[in-house]
Structures are given as C-alpha cells and as structure tokens.
Design an enzyme around this catalytic site. Sequence first.
Site, PDB file in Angstrom:
ATOM      1  N   ASP A 193       3.218   4.935   5.304  1.00 11.81           N
ATOM      2  CA  ASP A 193       2.724   5.340   3.991  1.00 11.81           C
ATOM      3  C   ASP A 193       1.276   4.871   3.866  1.00 11.81           C
ATOM      4  OD1 ASP A 193       2.855   6.425   1.466  1.00 11.81           O
ATOM      5  OD2 ASP A 193       4.698   5.374   0.916  1.00 11.81           O
ATOM      6  N   HIS A 214      -6.024   9.770   1.639  1.00 10.66           N
ATOM      7  CA  HIS A 214      -4.918   9.059   0.987  1.00 10.66           C
ATOM      8  C   HIS A 214      -3.771   8.736   1.936  1.00 10.66           C
ATOM      9  CE1 HIS A 214      -6.265   9.365  -3.267  1.00 10.66           C
ATOM     10  NE2 HIS A 214      -7.065  10.260  -2.710  1.00 10.66           N
TER      11      HIS A 214
END
Length: 727
Positions: free
Chosen positions: A371, A164
């Site tokens: 991110d 992730h």
Amino acid sequence: MKRLIIVSNRLPVTVEEKNGRVRFSKSVGGLATGLSSIFNRAADRWIGWSGIYASKSFGRTLGKKLTREYGCYPVPLSQKDVQLYYEGFSNDTVWPLFHYFPQFVVYDDEAWERYVKVNKLFADTVLKVAGKNDNIWIHDYHLMLLPKMIRDRLPDAKIGFFLHIPFPSFELFRLLPWRKEIIEGLLGANLIGMHAYDYVRHFLSSVKRLTGSETNLGKIYHANRVIEVDAFPMGIDYKKFHNAIHDEKVKKYGEKIHKETKGRKLIISVDRLDYSKGIRKRLEAFEYFLSKNPEYHEKVVLIMLEVPSRVKVKTYKTLKGSIDELVGRINGKFGTIGWVPVWYLYRSLPFNELVALYKQADICLVTPLRDGMNLVAKEYIACREKSGGVLILSEMAGAASELVDSFSVNPNSAYEVCEAIKAALGTSVKEQNERIRNMQGLLAESTVQRWAALFTERLERVKVRQASLQSKALDAKSTKKIVGSYRTSVNRLILLDYDGTLMPFSDKPEKAYPDEELYDVLNELISDKKNEVVLISGRKKRELEKWFGGMKMSLVAEHGVWLREAGGSWVLAKNIKQKWKDSIRPLLQFYVMRTPGTLLEEKDYSLVWHYRTADPELIVFRKNEVTETLLQYTSNLNIGIMEGNKVVEVKNLGVDKGSAAMHFISGKIYDFILAVGDDITDEDVFRTLPSNAISIKVGIGHTNAAFILPTYNEIRAMLRKLKRSGK
Ligand code: GDG
C-alpha cells in the site's frame, strides 16, 4: 493570480446518469478524500474525468455546471478511452506491477496507445485552464506522461507530480516495455513527490539506469533541467475525523453498533475491494485465529467494510467472488445461532457511519500486501479517545514507517496476524492509550493540509532554485554582446574542450570521432587570422593528432600533459613522470575485472577508469572503493585522482587543463578570450581565465563559467555565429 490546478484521473465529484437524470456525489478513495480538504473551489481548479462518458449535447451543460459550482473542468473521455486507459493500462498494467503483482500484469499495446492518447487529452484541458504562474499539481499513476506533455507545450510551467502508490524496485519496473517513456514523462515535472523514501530510492535507481542522467541527493540533472524528488508522507484531515467523534449522529450510530454486536470485542477493517489490500489473507488469518483460540468464540466480531472498486476489471470480479466464498466458509464453520463472526459490508458508508465504526472498534486490522500509504490506519487513530484501541498494521504499508506505535505484522503470515490479535486483546487500556496518544501527536501535526502546503511551497522553491541556475543561460542579449566584442577584437584566443562540448558522448570513447559539420565549424574559425583556436582535451595525443593533426590549431592532450602549438610538435609539460603507472595499472585492472561495463584506458602519463556503461548502483560503491584504494597507494607519489564525466583518472599533480590554458593565455596579449567546456576538468580552465574572458559551460549544473548553453549543438551554432559576425 497564482492558483492551484489539481489534475487527477477523477474529479472530487462523481457524476452519474440514470434515466436522463444526473446525480452528483463525492468521489471515494484516498486521493479524493485527502485533496478535497485542501481544494478551494472558488480560487483553485481541478481537472479530471467526471465519471460520465463524453457526449456533445450532454457534456457541454454538465461541464458548465461542474465549473461554476465545483471549480472542476472535466476531461472528455469516451467509453473506449475509459476501458483502455483506466481499466486497461492504469489498472491492469501499472497498478499490479507497482504493487508487486507481476502475475496479474497485462501487457497490451492498444491499452498503452490509449493511455498516451488520454494523457494528451488531459494536457489539452490543462493548457486551456492553466496560466504561466499557476502551480500545476498532477496526481497519480494514470497521468505519468502528462508532466512532459505539458512541459513540451508550456516550457516554463511549474509542475509538481505526486505518486500515491509505491514506486517498485527496478527489477519489477524493468518488466514494463514502456518504462523509458514513463520515466521521461515523469521527468517533465519540476518536483516529484512520493509517500515514502523507499519509493524515491527505487525511482532514482530507475532514472539512473534508463536515462543515464546524473542524480545527487534527490536531484536529477536531466535534459538541461534539475528535477527534485522527495518523500512527502500524506496525512489526513485530523480535526475533521477527531472532532466528528463527538457528533450526535456518530454517537447514535456507535450505540447501535454496540447494541447489535452485543458488546463483543469489535475488530474492523476498511478498504476498497482490491487484491493489494490483502483481504483474503486477512480473512484466512482470522479463520486461523478462531481455530486456534476457541476461548474467543462468541466474544469477537470482525466487521469488514469493502468498498466496491474497479468492478469492471476481471481480477477484481474474481477477487470479489473468492471473498464472498471465504466469508461464507468462516461464518458457516464457526457461527452459531446468536453469533456471526464476520460481518461483511460490500458498499460505501456515509462519513458519520464510518467514523462511528472507527470509534467503536477495539482493533483496526489494516493488512495490505502493499500500500502506498494507507489513510484508513491514520483515520482510525484520529477517531480514538481515551477508550484505548489497537492498530494492527502491515509492515508493507507506507504508513508503517510513521505509525511506529502500532502492532506491526507481516500480512503474509496468518500466524503473526493471529498472534497480534491475541496480543491486542490482552493489552491494557493504559498501554493502548499511550500508544494512541503518541500516534495522535504525530497525525495532528502532519495533516493533509500540511502535506499539501509542504509540497506546494517546495514546488515554489524548486522553481526559484532552477531559475537561479537558469540565470546563467546564455540569452539573446548576452549573445549579442559576445558577438559584438568578437567583431571588434583583433587578437582572439578560443579554448575549446572536445567531448561533451563539440561532440555528444558515445558508449565507447573511440566512437565519438568528429563529424563533417564539426570540421566545417572549426575550419571556419581557423580560417580567420585573428583567431587562435586551442582544443584542450583529456584524450590521448595520438587521437587528437589523427583527427586534427593537419589543421592549423593548437592541441592539448591528456588534460595538459602534452601541448602542441599550431604547426609545431608535441611538447611534454614540465615535471611529468610515468613510472608510477606500473604500480597503479594492476590495481585498476583488478577493478575492471570485478566491475562489468568498466574499462581501463592507458594514456602516456595517466590511467583512466571508464564506467559509462556499468551498473549505476554498483558504481556508487565501487567508485568509492577505487578512489579510497588509489588514495592509499598514491599518498607518497606526486599524482592525483580526478573524477570526470563517468571516469576516474589518475595523473600527475599540478598538470591540468587550467595550467595548459595558462600557457596560451600568458603567451600573448588577447583582446578576446572565449573558453567552452562541459565537465569538472574544464572548471580548472574557467578558474584560470582573466576577468574579461568569456566562459561557457555546456549543460546544467554548478559552474565557475559565466554562461550556460544546453548542448554541443548550441555551441556549434554559437561558434558559427561568431565567425559570420567577424566577416
Ligand atoms: C490510494 C493508495 C494512499 C473507504 N471506505 C469508505 C470511505 N473510505 C475512504 C477512507 C480513506 C480512503 O477511502 C481509502 O484510502 P486508502 O489510503 O486507505 O487507500 P486507496 O483508496 O487505495 O488510496 C493509498 C492513498 O491513495 C492516498 O495517497 O494512502 O496507499 O492506494 O480515506 O476513509 N469513506 C467513506 N465511506 C466508506 O465506506 N465515507
């Protein structure tokens, strides 16, 4: 029954204990939010830590309740485990390194050892729960060793892994002392997914450099398995967010926000309080905006919702302190009696209130320094309806490549963020709506449900593809058949390649000389008068002569250029020339000079450029350059360019291992023919063989051979078995 077994650090429910009483709540964060919407409590299973330290009496009842009511299986972790594996290795080592903050990385052996131990604990729980048909889907950087640990104990398991967070470039990843173990751990999976193609690229580059395994179009050939890697950008539960904007509670809370902010332009930002999210830089940019644009004083409010995260990790405590201070400074500097420029909420809000915030905001400011994806940006877009709204999005977020109608900024530039806020405030609602509509179209399609379905379907397909490759694996039944026909035959031809087939590869070709065991195996075969053994190699005749000259077997050197029948002398293949070498040699020498780690080998009738120890990224380009240049120079000569195992070879056309094999096959009538080889040059032999011959490729990959065996060890064992059966 085929079930989905999700494995992640945290369960989707968090358990807390206060004064002996237990409270259950939903876990926060992108992963938990996303996966909860596809998890079927009744049918599926979720394995992870519950949030509460393992204690015998308490743990058992809690475990039962979690399983019965939530479909969850807690992994028992002690306080020390959590401290070293989670707060330590995961969040003090992997997280900063993978988010390009090497200055925050802690290298601690004890934390690493605990990371290994906890991954083993996870493997134990998975093995208790998972059946062989289940899809095991492991999530995130806390569990990067788990795929291999499960694979070692359940070799046929169907294992998917999703990362992730970003996978960093090799320049960063190489800093990790345990980089090889991490890569090997991940390669236990059948399918590896990441949010963006850039991360896939970085991962493949690390795999090539650290394992030397071949990679091709997202496929990795490693340890006799094929592993697929691809980008699967994660979506959100679009309907859940979009429909919620009509909810009564959301409307009411929205009105409250509107009233409290006195109808001022509302900018929001929502994140876990984490240094990767660029919260400090964002505040500095807002401060810069206020100082450069006094006309907006009293007209805008920034609401920052910062969810407490990893509060026990030192870097996070320091960050929290500095943000508190910065918010105080901005409000003190610009605020008035009726206007507080920054509203700072340090807590988690219920879903309805979060949606209301998204719905009311004129601008959503998402400016992470790095991110993996960023779901907040997507959720904001989903919560808009006809009233405009602008998403200002950092180009460093994975979401940036999908949300192209956002206002893109470099989060390190206060100037760029300030200009984007100004531009957003000045953009017509019509244009805002157009941009929102475009992005909503994409998000309504690429939902988290679709993401999960795409990943799990692909996992199924990967397994089928791998099974078809494995269908050639030489099993006990076929071995028995081969042994049977060996035993009953009287004239046998055994064609064997050398490097990669009978011996493992070495960095330097001259180091791969035969060992005692190999001599034993060959001598056993030769001692049987019914056998004619031929070694068909790409090596020089001098080497073969030195190693095998005294043995009663035939030798083929330089891929068919030289032939020596058992007990005879070396003969040159027909129509062979070597004059061309004088014009090609300087060219290859030039490339050796320009490409560290490569070397030129000169054989009697060929030139070989070896690149086994060269930089694998550089080789991708350099190899093309070398072959293209060679093609230009050789177009009017009767020579060919051949790619082998980490080599490019220039040699006479029409002479290959296939023609050499033909020489032996056509010399006599054989009732048993066996050919074994590992690389592309051996495919020429496999293609030449008559239909009743037996062919075996060593290692995974597409082949014309009938069977596959994993390594030279199994080949040696197989040859021994044949010999013994023939007694
Ligand atoms: C990691 C990666 C990747 C936040 N505050 C509240 C709240 N949230 C929810 C949001 C959103 C989630 O938390 C945050 O997700 P992000 O994607 O923005 O970031 P991370 O937590 O860092 O997630 C990230 C993600 O995994 C998925 O792969 O995108 O890059 O770092 O869903 O809505 N939810 C509620 N109240 C809050 O106050 N209810």
